[in-house]
Design a protein around this motif. Structure first.
Motif, short mmCIF file in Angstrom:
data_model
loop_
_atom_site.label_atom_id
_atom_site.label_comp_id
_atom_site.label_asym_id
_atom_site.label_seq_id
_atom_site.Cartn_x
_atom_site.Cartn_y
_atom_site.Cartn_z
N ASP A 111 -2.37 14.01 -2.45
CA ASP A 111 -2.00 12.67 -1.37
C ASP A 111 -2.29 11.36 -2.37
OD1 ASP A 111 -1.18 14.47 0.62
OD2 ASP A 111 -3.12 14.86 1.61
N PHE A 112 -2.49 10.72 -2.65
CA PHE A 112 -2.98 9.71 -2.92
C PHE A 112 -2.63 8.26 -2.21
CE2 PHE A 112 2.23 9.73 -4.22
CZ PHE A 112 1.98 8.47 -4.10
N THR A 113 -3.42 7.17 -2.69
CA THR A 113 -3.21 6.41 -1.78
C THR A 113 -3.12 4.79 -3.29
OG1 THR A 113 -3.66 6.84 0.10
CG2 THR A 113 -4.42 4.33 0.35
N THR A 161 4.69 6.52 1.82
CA THR A 161 4.95 5.48 2.74
C THR A 161 4.69 4.55 2.64
OG1 THR A 161 2.34 5.76 3.93
CG2 THR A 161 3.74 6.94 4.84
N ALA A 185 1.79 5.33 0.02
CA ALA A 185 0.76 6.61 -0.18
C ALA A 185 1.18 7.69 0.76
CB ALA A 185 -0.77 6.10 1.92
N CYS A 186 0.93 8.57 0.23
CA CYS A 186 1.31 9.90 0.10
C CYS A 186 0.69 11.06 0.96
CB CYS A 186 2.06 10.91 -1.17
SG CYS A 186 3.82 11.70 -1.38
N CYS A 187 1.30 11.45 1.87
CA CYS A 187 2.25 11.93 2.38
C CYS A 187 1.73 12.15 3.67
CB CYS A 187 2.82 13.89 2.20
SG CYS A 187 3.49 13.47 0.06
N ASP A 188 2.96 11.45 4.72
CA ASP A 188 2.71 11.28 6.22
C ASP A 188 2.37 13.46 6.80
OD1 ASP A 188 5.14 11.99 6.66
OD2 ASP A 188 5.87 10.56 7.50
N LYS A 212 0.68 -0.87 0.00
CA LYS A 212 0.29 0.02 -0.25
C LYS A 212 1.43 1.04 -0.40
CE LYS A 212 -3.71 2.42 2.58
NZ LYS A 212 -5.06 2.22 3.48
N ARG A 262 1.42 8.48 -10.85
CA ARG A 262 -0.18 8.95 -9.99
C ARG A 262 -0.84 9.14 -11.48
NH1 ARG A 262 4.16 13.43 -7.73
NH2 ARG A 262 4.85 12.83 -9.25
N GLN A 290 -3.70 0.90 -10.64
CA GLN A 290 -4.21 2.00 -9.72
C GLN A 290 -2.78 2.30 -10.18
OE1 GLN A 290 -5.61 0.24 -5.62
NE2 GLN A 290 -6.34 2.78 -6.01
#
Length: 254
Positions: free
Chosen positions: A140-142, A111, A102-105, A100, A164, A172
């Motif tokens: 942000d994306f996941t 991550t 993802a961005c961003c923390d 998984k 992205r 995805q």
């Protein structure tokens, strides 16, 4: 009767033999290094700045031919996929099947499976100890990476057209491992530098890929050149030494 001349001849023959051996071994190493490199590596020209500062537009790179089973997170790979225009492209693998991404923390980091990943290659142009001027991505994306596929980002996150852009596609934005053709090991021109494997991915399952054989191949070529030149120079030296040994012997036997 003096044996001086005979000794000089013996030394000369030994010197010539060693010289010929050095040249022969040097040729094997020199030609073998080039042949090995031609089998393992393929040259590419990077067309865009999407991987800057790791690889710049116009750089000539050497990419090790690999198959999908050899791909690890952090690798900079060459791939061709019909969804991406069916042209060879260069991006960095940040996620593999099951991840998984993802961005961003809170600190702007990418991550992987909830674990933040430091990406020093994004900061390569900043002063030592400086902080990233921007987050790992501008939006942000996941994405969850399907098995047998990889998620790819460019190092120049503000301009790179990468996974992205394809988040709405099936998978995805990921690419099948079968689309990966090679892994970049070095920039050959205009600069000369190895492309390091980022240690920040080493603690994740599967770790990072080992370095390619390019240093060994270059070492074989260099040693081959040294032996060829050294052996070629030693031959005439040995011949002259042999002639001097004969001329310094007694003029007659008593």
């Amino acid at each position: 009767m003096s044996g001086t001349g005979r000794t000089g001849d013996g030394h000369g023959r030994l010197g010539n033999a060693l010289s010929s051996l050095a040249v022969a071994v040097g040729c094997v190493l020199f030609l073998g290094g080039f042949a090995w490199g031609a089998v393992v590596y393929k040259p590419y020209t990077v067309p865009t700045a999407s991987m800057s500062p790791t690889v710049n537009a116009g750089d000539r790179v050497l990419a090790e031919r690999i198959d999908g089973a050899d791909v690890r997170r952090g690798d900079v790979v060459v791939f061709t996929d019909s969804v991406w225009g069916n042209q060879p492209m260069v991006k960095r693998v940040v996620g593999v099947g099951g991840d998984k991404v993802a961005c961003c923390d809170a600190e702007g980091r990418l991550t992987i499976n909830g674990e933040p990943v430091e990406e020093p290659y994004l900061q390569a142009q900043l002063p030592a100890g400086g902080q990233a001027a921007a987050p790992a991505a501008q939006q942000d994306f996941t994405a969850v990476v399907p098995k047998g596929q990889v998620f790819l980002l460019g190092d120049e996150r503000s301009t790179s057209l990468d996974s992205r852009v394809h988040l709405e596609d099936p998978g995805q934005g990921s690419v099948p491992l079968s689309a990966v053709q090679a892994r970049l090991d070095a920039v050959a021109w205009p600069s000369q530098s190895l492309i390091e494997r980022p240690e920040s991915f080493a603690g994740l399952p599967g770790g990072i890929s080992a370095g390619g054989p390019l240093p060994l191949q270059l070492g074989a070529v260099v040693v081959g050149v040294v032996l060829i030149l050294g052996g070629a120079a030693a031959g005439p030296i040995a011949a002259r030494a042999s002639r001097r040994g004969r001329t310094t012997g007694p003029a007659s036997a008593r």
